[in-house]
Write a protein that holds these residues in place. Structure first.
Motif, PDB file in Angstrom:
ATOM      1  N   GLU A  65      14.937 -93.260  77.167  1.00  0.00           N
ATOM      2  CA  GLU A  65      15.780 -94.138  77.959  1.00  0.00           C
ATOM      3  C   GLU A  65      15.395 -94.080  79.432  1.00  0.00           C
ATOM      4  OE1 GLU A  65      16.999 -91.742  76.033  1.00  0.00           O
ATOM      5  OE2 GLU A  65      18.104 -92.713  74.392  1.00  0.00           O
ATOM      6  N   ASP A  66      15.088 -95.228  79.997  1.00  0.00           N
ATOM      7  CA  ASP A  66      14.966 -95.402  81.461  1.00  0.00           C
ATOM      8  C   ASP A  66      13.813 -94.636  82.099  1.00  0.00           C
ATOM      9  OD1 ASP A  66      17.260 -96.995  81.346  1.00  0.00           O
ATOM     10  OD2 ASP A  66      18.561 -95.229  81.556  1.00  0.00           O
ATOM     11  N   GLU A  68      10.531 -94.926  84.009  1.00  0.00           N
ATOM     12  CA  GLU A  68       9.878 -96.007  84.725  1.00  0.00           C
ATOM     13  C   GLU A  68       8.892 -95.465  85.749  1.00  0.00           C
ATOM     14  OE1 GLU A  68      12.935 -98.247  86.556  1.00  0.00           O
ATOM     15  OE2 GLU A  68      13.768 -99.048  84.686  1.00  0.00           O
ATOM     16  N   GLU A  71       7.639 -91.808  86.851  1.00  0.00           N
ATOM     17  CA  GLU A  71       8.244 -90.869  85.906  1.00  0.00           C
ATOM     18  C   GLU A  71       7.343 -90.641  84.689  1.00  0.00           C
ATOM     19  OE1 GLU A  71      12.289 -92.036  85.000  1.00  0.00           O
ATOM     20  OE2 GLU A  71      12.440 -92.959  86.976  1.00  0.00           O
ATOM     21  N   ASN A 122      15.315 -87.349  85.225  1.00  0.00           N
ATOM     22  CA  ASN A 122      15.288 -88.737  84.781  1.00  0.00           C
ATOM     23  C   ASN A 122      16.599 -89.448  85.104  1.00  0.00           C
ATOM     24  OD1 ASN A 122      14.282 -91.040  83.462  1.00  0.00           O
ATOM     25  ND2 ASN A 122      15.155 -90.413  81.507  1.00  0.00           N
ATOM     26  N   GLU A 126      18.268 -92.400  89.072  1.00  0.00           N
ATOM     27  CA  GLU A 126      19.113 -93.584  89.135  1.00  0.00           C
ATOM     28  C   GLU A 126      20.449 -93.322  89.824  1.00  0.00           C
ATOM     29  OE1 GLU A 126      18.071 -96.484  88.285  1.00  0.00           O
ATOM     30  OE2 GLU A 126      16.156 -95.800  87.458  1.00  0.00           O
ATOM     31  N   SER A 187      10.637 -93.041  94.341  1.00  0.00           N
ATOM     32  CA  SER A 187      10.121 -93.958  93.323  1.00  0.00           C
ATOM     33  C   SER A 187       8.638 -94.256  93.475  1.00  0.00           C
ATOM     34  CB  SER A 187      10.913 -95.271  93.355  1.00  0.00           C
ATOM     35  OG  SER A 187      10.799 -95.888  94.634  1.00  0.00           O
TER      36      SER A 187
END
Length: 274
Positions: A65-66, A68, A71, A122, A126, A187
């Protein structure tokens, strides 16, 4: 009815929760580590590479999950490097059951701690999470274990000093990159992140080369040398982490310097100069 049961089982496997995936990953990698000891020695290094690939794939599955951007690289450094370093170190252990059992337990606990840590990273990319500070501490501790095992493995090869430098520098660079990135979880790669990681890699690499001439290798002092390399990595990463956080205080620097001097003194006392 049979088709429905089969579909239900497949769906259940596909939608395993994270905790179940973490346990499956830990058990699978531990089984792979133990498998390296029961096959022919000619194929052990190939199996280590396969185990590293499996570690990456299972980590991607556990954290599907997630994930991006960066990462896909930075979240996988700890699990892959830990798997490789412990697997190679496992070859150096004596045949005593207690040694292999202890290392197997360390690998199992370390693998589970890593996957929980990178999962926090992770999530924290966010949104803010209270466990991030704990994850950063555990991540640094795992990095030190990787540096320790890697140092012993490289020095055990008994190769030239410049090969020691070439082998160690990229490992340290990758670990430092992950450790420094975990502070702010940016990021994208920033210039200061790459520069500081490169500096740490070069310093540790040159230190590895310098210690290649150290008379401690006439004795059984590889563990002391590995501990010194690990403590130096800890001091460098710790100082830069505090700098990035804006907490570069005199007392903090003094503590790291004292730690480095203490380990250097321990290394000197453990050396057979005669």
């Amino acid at each position: 009815m049979k088709q429905f049961t089969k579909f239900y089982r497949i769906k259940k496997i596909h939608f395993l929760d994270k905790q179940q995936r973490f346990v499956i990953q830990t058990g699978s990698l531990t089984a792979g580590l133990l498998l390296t000891q029961v096959i022919w020695s000619d194929y052990r290094f190939l199996l280590v590479l396969i185990l590293a690939l499996v570690s990456y794939i299972l980590t991607a599955w556990s954290l599907k999950e997630d994930i991006e951007g960066l990462e896909w690289l930075l979240l996988f450094i700890l699990p892959v490097f830990f798997t490789v370093s412990v697997s190679l170190f496992y070859f150096l252990l004596p045949g005593r059951l207690i040694s292999r059992f202890t290392t197997g337990v360390i690998f199992t606990l370390g693998t589970y701690a890593i996957i929980r840590t990178v999962n926090i990273y992770n999530v924290a990319v966010e949104r803010s999470i209270q466990l991030l500070r704990v994850a950063q501490t555990v991540g640094l501790l795992i990095s030190l274990v990787i540096v320790f095992f890697t140092t012993i493995v490289i020095y055990s090869l008994r190769v030239s000093f410049w090969i020691n430098i070439l082998l160690m520098t990229p490992v340290i660079f990758a670990l430092a990159l992950q450790s420094l990135w975990s502070i702010k979880l940016e990021s994208r790669f920033t210039s200061h992140l790459l520069i500081y990681s490169g500096i740490i890699g070069l310093v540790i690499g040159e230190l590895m080369g310098s210690l290649s001439f150290w008379p401690i290798f006439r004795s059984s002092g590889l563990a002391i040398a590995a501990l010194f390399i690990s403590s130096t990595y800890y001091c460098l990463v710790g100082i830069i982490q505090h700098y990035l956080l804006g907490r570069m205080f005199a007392n903090t620097i003094r503590e790291y310097i004292i730690s480095f001097v203490f380990m250097l003194l321990l290394l000197t006392l453990a050396t057979h100069w005669g």
